[in-house]
Design a protein around this motif. Structure first.
Motif, PDB file in Angstrom:
ATOM      1  N   ASN A 162       0.399  23.078   4.627  1.00  6.05           N
ATOM      2  CA  ASN A 162       0.598  22.729   6.032  1.00  6.05           C
ATOM      3  C   ASN A 162       0.567  21.218   6.257  1.00  6.05           C
ATOM      4  O   ASN A 162       1.180  20.714   7.189  1.00  6.05           O
ATOM      5  N   ASP A 163      -0.130  20.504   5.394  1.00  2.83           N
ATOM      6  CA  ASP A 163      -0.222  19.051   5.505  1.00  2.83           C
ATOM      7  C   ASP A 163       0.941  18.344   4.821  1.00  2.83           C
ATOM      8  O   ASP A 163       1.352  17.273   5.253  1.00  2.83           O
TER       9      ASP A 163
ATOM     10  N   ASN B 143       7.052  16.375   1.337  1.00  2.00           N
ATOM     11  CA  ASN B 143       6.545  16.075  -0.017  1.00  2.00           C
ATOM     12  C   ASN B 143       5.264  15.252   0.024  1.00  2.00           C
ATOM     13  O   ASN B 143       4.966  14.488  -0.899  1.00  2.00           O
ATOM     14  N   GLY B 144       4.499  15.398   1.106  1.00  2.00           N
ATOM     15  CA  GLY B 144       3.193  14.758   1.184  1.00  2.00           C
ATOM     16  C   GLY B 144       3.202  13.308   1.608  1.00  2.00           C
ATOM     17  O   GLY B 144       2.158  12.641   1.543  1.00  2.00           O
TER      18      GLY B 144
ATOM     19  N   ASP C 136      -4.012   9.319  -1.867  1.00  7.07           N
ATOM     20  CA  ASP C 136      -3.366  10.099  -2.927  1.00  7.07           C
ATOM     21  C   ASP C 136      -3.740  11.571  -2.852  1.00  7.07           C
ATOM     22  O   ASP C 136      -4.881  11.927  -2.530  1.00  7.07           O
ATOM     23  N   GLY C 137      -2.782  12.428  -3.193  1.00  3.91           N
ATOM     24  CA  GLY C 137      -3.029  13.871  -3.192  1.00  3.91           C
ATOM     25  C   GLY C 137      -3.754  14.363  -4.420  1.00  3.91           C
ATOM     26  O   GLY C 137      -4.347  15.439  -4.404  1.00  3.91           O
ATOM     27  N   PHE C 138      -3.707  13.598  -5.522  1.00  2.00           N
ATOM     28  CA  PHE C 138      -4.456  13.983  -6.718  1.00  2.00           C
ATOM     29  C   PHE C 138      -5.130  12.752  -7.308  1.00  2.00           C
ATOM     30  O   PHE C 138      -4.604  11.649  -7.254  1.00  2.00           O
TER      31      PHE C 138
ATOM     32  N   ALA D 142      -9.245  16.345  -8.577  1.00  2.00           N
ATOM     33  CA  ALA D 142      -8.595  16.879  -7.378  1.00  2.00           C
ATOM     34  C   ALA D 142      -7.102  16.989  -7.657  1.00  2.00           C
ATOM     35  O   ALA D 142      -6.454  15.983  -7.977  1.00  2.00           O
ATOM     36  N   LEU D 143      -6.565  18.192  -7.555  1.00  3.78           N
ATOM     37  CA  LEU D 143      -5.154  18.439  -7.841  1.00  3.78           C
ATOM     38  C   LEU D 143      -4.365  18.667  -6.564  1.00  3.78           C
ATOM     39  O   LEU D 143      -4.884  19.168  -5.571  1.00  3.78           O
ATOM     40  N   ASP D 144      -3.088  18.325  -6.621  1.00  2.67           N
ATOM     41  CA  ASP D 144      -2.151  18.576  -5.526  1.00  2.67           C
ATOM     42  C   ASP D 144      -1.150  19.623  -6.010  1.00  2.67           C
ATOM     43  O   ASP D 144      -0.242  19.314  -6.787  1.00  2.67           O
TER      44      ASP D 144
END
Length: 292
Positions: free
Chosen positions: A122-123, A128-129, A138-140, A152-154
């Motif tokens: 949803n985010d 594509n973030g 950062d997503g990861f 932390a993984l995306d």
């Protein structure tokens, strides 16, 4: 904490997340306890800020209640991790940005200032973030805390529902710096294993991530997305899901479509709450904190 408590006693995650003492996460945790390295963290997930309508007429209050509940803990956690779907998706970019910034402002009221995030679909699924990264970073990524390596993984920003080869290569290189006995904790939004792909409760290349993690003998994964508590083993890797902060989903496959569980006016926050595990005079007794 004391070793007579089983892993399941420490890892009862619920709607607001679970405060988890590291010494409850297996043999490596008990070794840390012996060395005086106990610590706790809170997982929160699937807040869906901006969601309106059935089945949660209290949608505007639930996140704030969660913040207040965690702030009231006698033992404040070392850090807090939000495992995705921080906001409810909106097609309008300005509305999406508003929801993200408002969410960030609300969780800024947490007493604990070490607050970390990963995206949910949803985010990040609409661009594509890109907007997520602009507001949250950062997503990861990875970090270390008191002898534990956290990853932390995306697994949501890729439009095909993949972690992706670039991130998998990063994960392999990140872990290669550690001994195979090192304690590793992974956060992801979607489950890495195939829980129920028909409802998008899976990661298409999650098996590749599990293959990378498998040589590490003390690994635990925390995820969200499924809006319910769930515990699974893939080999020696334990996977634990926390419930949502907005509404529960039914058990996988229990009905034809993945629709939220209806609001129960008699029990208005059923399925939303959290279990905190804190050391009480060395007993490690879990304490339940309902949201209501």
């Amino acid at each position: 904490m004391r070793s007579q408590f089983e892993r399941r006693d420490f890892l009862k995650l619920a709607g607001l997340g679970g405060a988890v003492l590291a010494s409850g996460l297996g043999p490596w945790g008990r070794a840390m306890a012996a060395a005086g390295q106990d610590f706790s963290f809170v997982q929160m997930t699937d807040t869906h800020w901006g969601f309106e309508g059935p089945p949660n007429p209290e949608a505007h209050n639930t996140l704030r209640k969660a913040v207040a509940a965690v702030n009231s803990l006698d033992h404040q956690p070392d850090f807090i991790m939000f495992t995705g779907d921080l906001t409810h998706a909106a097609s309008d970019d300005k509305e999406r940005q508003r929801r993200m910034e408002e969410f960030k402002s609300i969780v800024g009221e947490l007493k604990v200032k070490d607050v970390r995030f990963i995206p949910g679909e949803n985010d990040a699924g609409l661009d594509n973030g890109e907007m997520y990264k602009h507001i949250f970073g950062d997503g990861f990524y990875s970090f270390d805390h008191k002898g534990v390596h956290f990853v932390a993984l995306d697994n949501v920003s890729d439009p095909n529902g993949l972690i992706g080869e670039k991130q998998l290569e990063w994960l392999h290189a990140d872990l290669a710096k550690f001994d195979k006995s090192a304690p590793v904790v992974v956060f992801a939004h979607r489950p890495l294993f195939d829980l129920y792909p028909q409802w998008d409760w899976a990661t298409k290349d999650g098996a590749k991530a599990i293959d990378i993690l498998t040589p590490y003998q003390n690994t635990t994964v925390f995820f969200g997305h499924i809006h319910q508590e769930h515990h699974e083993m893939t080999g020696k890797i334990a996977h634990h899901a926390a419930e949502s902060l907005i509404f529960p989903f039914p058990l996988a496959g229990s009905q034809p479509k993945r629709t939220p569980v209806p609001w129960d006016a008699a029990h208005p926050f059923k399925g939303l709450g959290y279990n905190a595990v804190a050391e009480h005079a060395g007993t490690g007794k879990p304490t339940t904190h309902p949201l209501a």
